[in-house]
Structure formats: C-alpha cells, structure tokens
Scaffold this motif. Structure first.
Motif, short mmCIF file in Angstrom:
data_model
loop_
_atom_site.label_atom_id
_atom_site.label_comp_id
_atom_site.label_asym_id
_atom_site.label_seq_id
_atom_site.Cartn_x
_atom_site.Cartn_y
_atom_site.Cartn_z
N MET A 127 -29.45 16.59 -37.44
CA MET A 127 -29.59 15.51 -38.42
C MET A 127 -28.60 15.68 -39.57
N LYS A 128 -28.46 16.93 -40.05
CA LYS A 128 -27.56 17.18 -41.18
C LYS A 128 -26.12 16.74 -40.84
N ILE A 129 -25.62 17.16 -39.67
CA ILE A 129 -24.24 16.83 -39.28
C ILE A 129 -24.08 15.33 -39.05
N THR A 130 -25.00 14.75 -38.29
CA THR A 130 -24.89 13.33 -37.94
C THR A 130 -24.98 12.44 -39.17
N LEU A 131 -25.94 12.75 -40.07
CA LEU A 131 -26.10 11.91 -41.26
C LEU A 131 -24.92 12.05 -42.22
N GLU A 132 -24.43 13.26 -42.41
CA GLU A 132 -23.28 13.44 -43.30
C GLU A 132 -22.05 12.71 -42.76
N MET A 133 -21.80 12.84 -41.44
CA MET A 133 -20.65 12.15 -40.86
C MET A 133 -20.83 10.64 -40.89
N GLY A 134 -22.05 10.18 -40.63
CA GLY A 134 -22.30 8.74 -40.65
C GLY A 134 -22.14 8.15 -42.04
N LEU A 135 -22.70 8.84 -43.05
CA LEU A 135 -22.56 8.34 -44.41
C LEU A 135 -21.11 8.38 -44.89
N TYR A 136 -20.40 9.45 -44.51
CA TYR A 136 -18.98 9.55 -44.90
C TYR A 136 -18.17 8.43 -44.25
N LYS A 137 -18.40 8.23 -42.96
CA LYS A 137 -17.68 7.17 -42.26
C LYS A 137 -18.00 5.80 -42.86
N ALA A 138 -19.27 5.60 -43.19
CA ALA A 138 -19.67 4.32 -43.78
C ALA A 138 -19.00 4.08 -45.12
#
Length: 557
Positions: A127-138
């Motif tokens: 969750m930590k990796i996916t959410l950080e990457m998703g928020l950064y990409k967004a």
C-alpha cells in the motif's frame, strides 16, 4: 511524516495537509483494516463508501486526492463502472483493490486508466509504495495538465499565429485561432493545408533553406524570418516568423514549432519613416541648393554689373574701325549670358515674380506649342488633350509659358533622335487625388481644393529613382554638359505661382511631369470638352489642336 496535529503532519516546523484517501469497499472488516493501515501510513481517510452508486456523490462532497476502489461491490454498479464515472466527471486518480485477477476483469479495469492495482489481502508495504507512486503520478499529471491549459489559453488568445508543422507529412498539426483573423483560414482549415499553401514560392523556399541550414549546422536557437504569407483571398501580407526545429533522438528533424506575426502595420510605419527621412533630406538639400544658388546669383549680378559697365566704357574709347572692338563685344555677350544665368537661378529660387492676372491655361499651352518650332527632335509627334477654354489660373503668362516650354523641350530631349510622342493634357484634380510621392517642392502643401493640372507625357528613355531625386537640381543633366537649368527653372516659376510639379517615371517606360496650379474664379466648375488630336505619323505634316493652332512640324528624313 511525524507528530500529526489536528490532521496535519509537521514537516520542518510547518504543518502540511495530509493526502485524503477515499475507501470504496463493501466489506466492513476489510474496509476497517484498510483505514487503520492508511492512518499508520499518515493519510487522512475519508468516510467509507460501500456502494458504487454513491461513489460519485461522495467524491464530489469529500474531494479526495485518491480513491482506493474495490472492483467487486454490492449493488448494480461495480467498481469498474464507478471508476469510469469518476474519470469522466472528476478525474480523481483510482487504485483498484481486488481479490480477482482474471483477464476479463483486468481488461475492463485498464480502460479506466487506473494509477495502480492492489491485491487482497493488502500488505501495508505494498500500500505504501502503490499509494505514494499513485499520488506522485497524479500530482505530476495535474501539474502537466495545468501547464497545458495555461499555455493553451495563451495560444488560443494570442494575437499571433502559433503553429506546429509535421515535417515528414508536411502538414500542420496545430494552428491557433488567430489564423482566421490574419490569413482567413480557420484552425480546422489549416490542418488540411501544407506550408506552401500559405507562403509565396520565394518565402517557402527561404524557410526550407533556413531550416536545412539549421539542421546542417546543429543550430538550436529559434530562427527569425521575414516572409510573405498568402491570405485566403489571394492578397500577400508581410509576416515575421519565429520558428524552431524539433528533432528526435537521432537528431532528425520531425517538427517545426513557430509563431507568425502580421507586420503589415510595422512595414507601413517603416515606409512612412523612410518617406519622412527622404522628405527631410529633400528639404535640407533644397535649402542648401537654394542658399548656394542665391549666393551665386547675388555675387554674379554684382560682378557682372561691374564687368559690363567697364566693358561699355572701354568700347566707347576704342575707334570704330579697330579690331579690338570685336573682342570687347564678345566679352560683353558672354557677360550678359552670365547675367542671364543669374536670373535663371533667381527663377529657380521662385523669386521671379511677374505680373499676376487671370490667364487661360489652354491658350497658354496652344501658344507654347505653336512656337516650339525646331526645339523638338524631328521624329517626335505631339498629341494634345486640351479644353476649348480654361481652366483659368492667376499668374504671369510668360513665366507659366516658359515653364511649360522647358518641360516640353526636356521631354523631346528624353526621346532623342528616335521616333516618339509627347502628350500634353489639361485636367482638374482635387487635392485628395494628387499623389503625395515625388512632388516638388518637397515642402509643398496644397492650399486649394481643386487644382489645374498640365500633364506632359513622353515616350522617352525614362528615369530611375536616383535620377528623379536630382532632376530639379540646378546644372544636373544626363544629356549635355553645361546645361541643366530647364527643369529647375520650370519648378521655380511654378513654385512662384504657389504650385508644384510631380514627376513619375520608370526606366524604358517614359516620363510624366504634372504641373499643378491653383484655379482662379468660376472656372473651377467649368465643364471641359476634350478633343484629343491624333499622333503625327512618319509621313510628315503639321499637327493641329481643335482650335486650329499649328503645333510641331515633322520633317521628312
């Protein structure tokens, strides 16, 4: 992120807002576990949504930064459909949560362009990796979108044309709306055009050569070109193009990005500035020539008076049968000729003011033409276009006659020994119809609404611009040395009558000189009945105007 206070983490002494995550999960235990994990990771969890039908409304109300969306939900709307509605209306990034990984489910989910996938049961590290990457990409996509919107706004509202040209296909991929105002083409029309459709052939070749040179020399700076663009209606307008070449990884040109500015007004202002500078130079030149001519005439008159007076005294002392008398007589004739030149210089200055009375301009022209005699070359014919009477002007008949005579003689000399023709016409012109270019004196300003115009047109050799600039300079001549006062004197006499002379000529196309004189009395409204006279043929004879005045006799060769 440590020390959360009132929903905000403290970073470097500054409270920063947490990222808000919305959980869409219909299982209570799973959703509670996800919320606990989000809290541990430092995120702010929005109220949990359990039905797909409620996702859009809750998202609009809570405005999350990212949505954790279970694909399989209770109710008629599953997670994929809810994600599609979010993307269509709110464009909030989605991370799918699913226990299923079938191809059909993944294909449906891919169409929503999610920012990631998490497979149940969720691990906090994933969750930590996916959410950080998703928020950064967004956030990066949001910044890119905002930047694109900002620059699109600038492009859409720019007064200049902004364009992108695909080099390989030679077609425009983008043209801003200002193209319709400047070139008459809508942006949609431009997408079907090629570069050569909107540039003159010379300008298109210039642009191609410049870009090829940029590729060859590896230049990366924008090129600035002044070109000629083609309007949709066929008119040509000057433009300034700032263009840069876009290359791929192999340094091959793929696109031209450019800005086109209409410089019609700038060119017009430049032309006005150039014309103003020319007028100033003319005035300065006329002023200096006038001072010189006045000084020469003044000194010559004074000196010639002394010389002629002493020669007359000497002649009285010499015996009548002395051979020396002829020497003295020759000297006196030469001195008188110098005195005459001094008077001509005064005429050039416009200082020869004779008697002023109403005179018929047509009668003056007929009288001049009847006395030309052998002043014109033998193979030159005359055509007249004179009214029977008028127009009337206020002036000295002899001076105006001399002015017209000088212009006619100059026209004949321009034709020379070849076959040619001179046309003399009289008309009336309003001030607005008188061209502003090549009018002398340079500082002449019309004071009347209507002017009489005597036009003399020859079929001679014509003049270039440099010669026209000097044609009224004293002693300037392209024909014979020692001459060059005919046209300057003509101008001076016209100037003394508050008039002007305009010259129009091109090499090999003859010359037209127009004399403008203020009309006098009721003749302004007089109707003119023009009866042009046929040209004289090579068989000889005498040309006459409608009133029966003989003109120039043409001799047989």
């Amino acid at each position: 992120m440590d020390n959360p206070v009132a929903g905000f983490p403290v970073m470097g002494g500054i409270q920063m807002p947490k990222d808000r995550i919305m959980i869409v999960e219909d299982e209570v235990v799973v959703s509670a576990d996800i919320r606990d994990k989000l809290t541990k990771l430092g995120y702010d969890a929005c109220p949990i949504v359990r039905y797909g039908e409620e996702v859009l409304e809750e998202a609009e109300k809570n405005k999350p930064d990212l949505i954790l969306m279970d694909i399989k939900l209770k109710g008629e709307t599953d997670g994929v459909e809810a994600a599609r509605r979010i993307k269509e209306h709110l464009n909030i990034p989605i991370v799918f949560v699913t226990a299923y990984s079938g191809e059909e489910t993944l294909d449906r989910a891919k169409a929503c362009e999610p920012f990631g996938y998490l497979k149940k049961p969720l691990r906090i590290e994933d969750m930590k990796i996916t959410l950080e990457m998703g928020l950064y990409k967004a956030k990066m996509e949001r910044k890119l979108r905002e930047s694109e919107e900002k620059y699109r706004f600038l492009a859409e509202h720019s007064a200049d044309i902004i364009y992108r040209l695909n080099i390989k296909e030679n077609r425009f991929t983008y043209v801003s709306p200002s193209a319709e105002r400047i070139l008459g083409y809508s942006p949609e029309d431009c997408l079907s055009l090629k570069a050569e459709d909107v540039l003159t052939p010379d300008s298109y070749a210039k642009q191609i050569n410049t870009m090829l040179a940029a590729v060859k020399n590896g230049r990366k700076e924008p090129e600035i070109l002044q070109l000629e663009a083609l309007h949709r209606d066929g008119n040509i307008l000057p433009v300034e193009v700032h263009a840069i070449l876009i290359v791929d990884e192999q340094c091959s040109p793929v696109e031209i990005l450019g800005v086109v500015r209409d410089i019609t007004e700038r060119r017009r202002e430049e032309d006005k500035r150039i014309e103003l500078e020319r007028q100033i130079k003319k005035l300065q030149k006329a002023e200096s020539m006038g001072r010189m001519a006045g000084a020469v005439a003044h000194h010559c008159n004074n000196l010639m008076s002394v010389i002629i007076g002493n020669l007359e005294l000497a002649l009285d002392e010499i015996p009548f049968n002395s051979v020396h008398r002829s020497y003295i007589a020759s000297a006196m004739n030469a001195s008188r000729r110098v005195a005459e030149i001094s008077q001509l210089l005064l005429s050039y200055l416009g200082q020869s003011i004779g008697k002023r009375e109403p005179i018929d301009l047509s009668e003056i022209c007929r009288d001049v033409l009847s006395h030309l005699g052998d002043s014109l070359p033998p193979k030159v014919g005359l055509t007249t276009d004179l009214p029977e009477k008028g127009p009337a002007v206020l002036g000295d008949a002899a001076q105006i006659g001399r002015s017209i005579t000088n212009i006619l003689v100059n026209a004949g000399e321009a034709i020379g020994e070849g076959i040619g023709n001179i046309t003399v016409a009289i008309s009336r012109m309003t001030t607005s119809d008188i061209p502003k270019s090549q009018v002398y004196p340079a500082d002449w300003e019309p004071k009347e609404y209507v002017y009489a115009c005597v036009s003399v047109t020859d079929t001679g050799c014509g003049m270039d611009m440099e010669t026209m600039e000097k044609v009224f300079d004293p002693f300037f001549s392209t024909k014979f040395t020692g001459r060059g006062l005919g046209l300057p004197v003509a101008l001076g006499l016209v100037k003394a009558h508050d008039g002007a002379v305009r010259v129009e000529s091109k090499p090999g196309q003859g010359t037209t000189l127009q004399v403008f004189l203020p009309l006098f009395g009721d003749n302004i409204l007089q109707t003119q009945n023009e009866k042009p006279v046929a040209k004289v043929g090579s068989s000889g004879g005498v040309t006459q105007d409608p009133a029966g005045y003989p003109l120039h006799p043409c001799k047989r060769r």
